[in-house]
Scaffold this motif. Sequence first.
Motif, PDB file in Angstrom:
ATOM      1  N   ARG A   1       7.217 -18.910   6.404  1.00  0.00           N
ATOM      2  CA  ARG A   1       7.747 -19.975   5.577  1.00  0.00           C
ATOM      3  C   ARG A   1       8.496 -19.334   4.408  1.00  0.00           C
ATOM      4  O   ARG A   1       9.338 -18.482   4.618  1.00  0.00           O
ATOM      5  CB  ARG A   1       6.623 -20.910   5.181  1.00  0.00           C
ATOM      6  CG  ARG A   1       6.045 -21.580   6.433  1.00  0.00           C
ATOM      7  CD  ARG A   1       5.241 -22.799   6.098  1.00  0.00           C
ATOM      8  NE  ARG A   1       4.073 -22.540   5.291  1.00  0.00           N
ATOM      9  CZ  ARG A   1       2.904 -22.167   5.782  1.00  0.00           C
ATOM     10  NH1 ARG A   1       2.765 -22.018   7.088  1.00  0.00           N
ATOM     11  NH2 ARG A   1       1.877 -21.953   5.003  1.00  0.00           N
ATOM     12  N   SER A   2       8.175 -19.636   3.177  1.00  0.00           N
ATOM     13  CA  SER A   2       8.995 -19.062   2.115  1.00  0.00           C
ATOM     14  C   SER A   2       8.373 -17.798   1.542  1.00  0.00           C
ATOM     15  O   SER A   2       8.765 -17.340   0.493  1.00  0.00           O
ATOM     16  CB  SER A   2       9.197 -20.100   1.019  1.00  0.00           C
ATOM     17  OG  SER A   2       7.975 -20.343   0.386  1.00  0.00           O
ATOM     18  N   ARG A   3       7.389 -17.265   2.246  1.00  0.00           N
ATOM     19  CA  ARG A   3       6.754 -16.062   1.708  1.00  0.00           C
ATOM     20  C   ARG A   3       7.148 -14.843   2.509  1.00  0.00           C
ATOM     21  O   ARG A   3       7.347 -14.918   3.719  1.00  0.00           O
ATOM     22  CB  ARG A   3       5.224 -16.207   1.758  1.00  0.00           C
ATOM     23  CG  ARG A   3       4.693 -17.144   0.701  1.00  0.00           C
ATOM     24  CD  ARG A   3       3.214 -16.969   0.538  1.00  0.00           C
ATOM     25  NE  ARG A   3       2.493 -17.180   1.791  1.00  0.00           N
ATOM     26  CZ  ARG A   3       1.186 -16.968   1.905  1.00  0.00           C
ATOM     27  NH1 ARG A   3       0.484 -16.521   0.901  1.00  0.00           N
ATOM     28  NH2 ARG A   3       0.588 -17.197   3.055  1.00  0.00           N
ATOM     29  N   ALA A   4       7.231 -13.730   1.811  1.00  0.00           N
ATOM     30  CA  ALA A   4       7.431 -12.480   2.524  1.00  0.00           C
ATOM     31  C   ALA A   4       6.058 -11.821   2.648  1.00  0.00           C
ATOM     32  O   ALA A   4       5.355 -11.641   1.655  1.00  0.00           O
ATOM     33  CB  ALA A   4       8.385 -11.582   1.762  1.00  0.00           C
TER      34      ALA A   4
ATOM     35  N   LEU B   1       8.189  -5.903   6.729  1.00  0.00           N
ATOM     36  CA  LEU B   1       8.055  -7.211   6.093  1.00  0.00           C
ATOM     37  C   LEU B   1       8.358  -8.286   7.123  1.00  0.00           C
ATOM     38  O   LEU B   1       9.155  -8.084   8.037  1.00  0.00           O
ATOM     39  CB  LEU B   1       9.063  -7.375   4.950  1.00  0.00           C
ATOM     40  CG  LEU B   1       8.926  -6.506   3.718  1.00  0.00           C
ATOM     41  CD1 LEU B   1      10.044  -6.849   2.747  1.00  0.00           C
ATOM     42  CD2 LEU B   1       7.586  -6.744   3.047  1.00  0.00           C
ATOM     43  N   THR B   2       7.719  -9.416   6.950  1.00  0.00           N
ATOM     44  CA  THR B   2       8.071 -10.539   7.795  1.00  0.00           C
ATOM     45  C   THR B   2       8.020 -11.787   6.925  1.00  0.00           C
ATOM     46  O   THR B   2       7.396 -11.794   5.873  1.00  0.00           O
ATOM     47  CB  THR B   2       7.114 -10.654   8.999  1.00  0.00           C
ATOM     48  OG1 THR B   2       7.688 -11.553   9.943  1.00  0.00           O
ATOM     49  CG2 THR B   2       5.749 -11.145   8.590  1.00  0.00           C
ATOM     50  N   ALA B   3       8.726 -12.822   7.364  1.00  0.00           N
ATOM     51  CA  ALA B   3       8.756 -14.041   6.566  1.00  0.00           C
ATOM     52  C   ALA B   3       7.849 -15.080   7.183  1.00  0.00           C
ATOM     53  O   ALA B   3       7.869 -15.305   8.392  1.00  0.00           O
ATOM     54  CB  ALA B   3      10.180 -14.569   6.483  1.00  0.00           C
TER      55      ALA B   3
ATOM     56  N   TYR C   1      -0.537 -10.463   3.070  1.00  0.00           N
ATOM     57  CA  TYR C   1      -0.355  -9.484   4.137  1.00  0.00           C
ATOM     58  C   TYR C   1      -0.527 -10.160   5.489  1.00  0.00           C
ATOM     59  O   TYR C   1      -1.255 -11.150   5.608  1.00  0.00           O
ATOM     60  CB  TYR C   1      -1.411  -8.379   4.044  1.00  0.00           C
ATOM     61  CG  TYR C   1      -1.337  -7.543   2.797  1.00  0.00           C
ATOM     62  CD1 TYR C   1      -0.576  -6.377   2.765  1.00  0.00           C
ATOM     63  CD2 TYR C   1      -2.050  -7.899   1.661  1.00  0.00           C
ATOM     64  CE1 TYR C   1      -0.516  -5.591   1.634  1.00  0.00           C
ATOM     65  CE2 TYR C   1      -2.003  -7.121   0.518  1.00  0.00           C
ATOM     66  CZ  TYR C   1      -1.231  -5.967   0.506  1.00  0.00           C
ATOM     67  OH  TYR C   1      -1.175  -5.203  -0.617  1.00  0.00           O
TER      68      TYR C   1
END
Lengths: 782, 147
Positions: free
Chosen positions: B48-51, B44-46, B84
Amino acid sequence: MDDLLADFVAETREMLEAIEGEVVAWEADPSDRARLDAIFRFVHTVKGNCGFFDFPRLEKLSHAAESALAEVRAGRRQPGAHLVNGVLAVIDRIAELVDAIEAGEEFVPNGDDRLIAALEPESEDDTLAPAPQEESTGGSKPARPANCVRSIRLPVELLDRLMSGVSDMVLARNDLARRLREAGNQPAIDGPFERLSAILDDVRQGVTQMRMQRIEHLYNALPRLVRDLSAELGKQVLIDLEGGEVELDREMIETIRDPLTHIIRNAIDHGIETPSERLAAGKREIGLLTISARQAGNRISLLVGDDGRGLDIDRIAAKAVANGLATKGEVEAMNREQKLELIFEAGLSTAEKVSGVSGRGVGMDVVRANLEKVGGSIDVDSRDGEGTTFHLQLPLTLSIIAGLIVGTSGRRFAVPRSYIEEIARGSSSALEIEHLGDTRFVTFRGTRVPCIEMSSVLGLDSEVSLEQGVFVFVRLAGGDLFALAVDRVLDNEDLVVKPLAPALMATGIYGGSVLLDDGNPILMLDIPNIAVGHGLVSQIRTRRSTAFDAAPGDTVTPAGQVVLFESFDGKRRAIRMEAVARIQTIARDAVSVEGDRCQALLDGAILPLAGLANELPERDAITVLRLSDGDSELLHAVAEIDNTADLDGDIVPVDGEDLLEGSTIVGGRQTGIVDVHALFARHARKLAPARRPTCRIPDGDGWARTFLAPLLEASGYRVANGVEDAPDITLLLDEADEPGEQGSHIVRLRSTPDAGPGGASSIYRYDRAALLAALESATGEA
Amino acid sequence: MGELLLMARIGGRRAAIPSAQVQSVVELDHIVPVPRAPGFVAGLTALRSRALTVIDARRALGIGHAPDEADGRAAVVEVEGHAYAILVDRVEDVVEAASEPERPDATLGEGWNRVSLGMVETAIGPAILVDIAAIVAGPDQAAKHAA
């Protein structure tokens, strides 16, 4: 207007708008089954919702329309223009009544009986066409009064966008804050940034609230509903609500309100027996209805259970055959679960008698339809003579939950706090680890539960041994308890859980992803799934029986839990668990003795310290129990923490010990129970000052402004602004002259550690504890 | 004709992603691994505010060997509501398609066949037009769909 009522009005009006088209289409083709079903659902839902409120006219109208439409659905009656007109008239009247409810007025025009009569088949020749609008407002809707609180409905998507925008802003803010900190103090920027930050927090809270609601909001209306229904049906039902703090989407709350009402109605009407039947069956005469909500991974799980007679499977099967839902052969081939599932089929009802409370088998198929529409599911578990449990699952589009961040093998994961019963260290003497076969068990406080290691669940190597790890005791919605061994517990945080990609959901370990405040994504564990994967879920739901045992009525007073400890004078003492906020260790230096009282500096506050006989023990650190009565706090020093225990023996008053509630036997030893009330009465002087005392600091002194002022602010004092601001305390440095002001206490600081001549009354300026203590005592005199 | 394509290298081969599907191209600096996840999910990576779920395109295609000159860049896409990051060797350019995608005669190999939408000509040479959804589904899922 209260929230629930506003919701009801808004929802009914929304349904009315949605159904308008259906009504017209149905009028054109009365044999259209889909339209008929939609209209039927509408009146049925209105009837259901009326159960929350006292709207007899609405309830009567919708019940009449529902009955007429049910006849048509059952094929006992042909829909004709006459019936269509009758139903349309009822729907119009419902709209008028809803308008009146919103305006808070009494809807005067009568004639409901005429509308209801027009639905009857025998009034076939009584022509009621066109729909009777003449007595109402002449076709045009009255202007709604402007003074009532209006609510608007917004597309959820819009709120989602707003929410994600605000989340972005928060993350950007955090990033900026980090950079500002690195860049050092910049007053010109820091001030406005602080303000911006505070505003952003407000906005974020508001946006979050826009989307979320506690399930409590839904629960609030249930006790009344249960009371009214059970009174009407001559039954006695107790409702037990759990998990009210679970927050979920407003939209979800609205979605589950009807299904929940239906299930409760059914449970009280059909499930729970009359008091005499219950007594004859050897049960308590009061039936128990349990509703518990849990967040389970990225789903909300809602259990609705009763301890009634259970579903009659043979009757359900027979009815299904009679109603043509399945053939005899099909039913015979079904197993128990499949037969139970039949109750969710349209048009099945085992109720012989049709009452105003729960209907004619429409409820459960509507329930399932509503839940599936939002991606939820429902299943049922029933045991003969023991009760029925419905298990509702709802997806979590967006939900904020309290989570515990745990660390294992150098990775971080989140566990929903709602599952966590307790956390214990592997090193605790109260905890034993045993290996039996391939499984580990931990025994804690006399309960042995299976244990799974987080690292093996994840296929990683643990960094620490079990004995050094932390055990998180987890209770599932079904009642099963097990321990999850992790390396360490890191933090508590409010988490916004986002759904996971299918490839990750397929692992069966994770329930969602979470972005921490530092911007890092972590995964939330799907505790129920992990438990299922490790065979830790029993099929028998044990919760119900335990809840029943705990039901009121028994004469035994609830036993309290206490923390056992050794006091500094070598006595064995116990203190009630409810009063203990936490256990902390403080440095000896942080404790000071002032007169006959001890106080300690903890987290920037000075708290009274009990349990020491005015002399400091010979150790570097002192363990204290931090006690709280909700408003104020005090500390109680202990020589050694022993364990926790249940108070089950008699409490005998002790003479001459005014700080003891009494004495009792715990674990075979006489133990004095600390009287928390007396403790607070004695020590809680003014723990929550109504006003922050003002201090004047030496003017123009760099040290005072840079070093002293922040300390004062952090410790609950206000630093005086300008000469007009009359201080309670004046702080002077070294040989400075006392000002001529009256009513201000002087605290003199000195720059050198050693008190010079005549400096005995001054305090070394870095002796924080002494300084705070002096301020405290000066404030006390002021 | 004229469709804009994001040209990237996956396992050293040139691939084209319809740029209409690409929300942005990002440089991934920190990927949180996900234990027990299928191999093609890097973690997983971030953003902004999304994963974002990071998909290693090479592993999704069954290409084992490491890229010669990876730049750690990824294309951010959305498939069925989930975001993704498709990790490729490197991102080359955005160009216009010079032809309609054609089924190539020669077989491209199992992995490429699964995700290929055909071959397109571009100004910088031919490339395989890839189906993002098939990459995101990974080798196992795709096998299941085929069954």
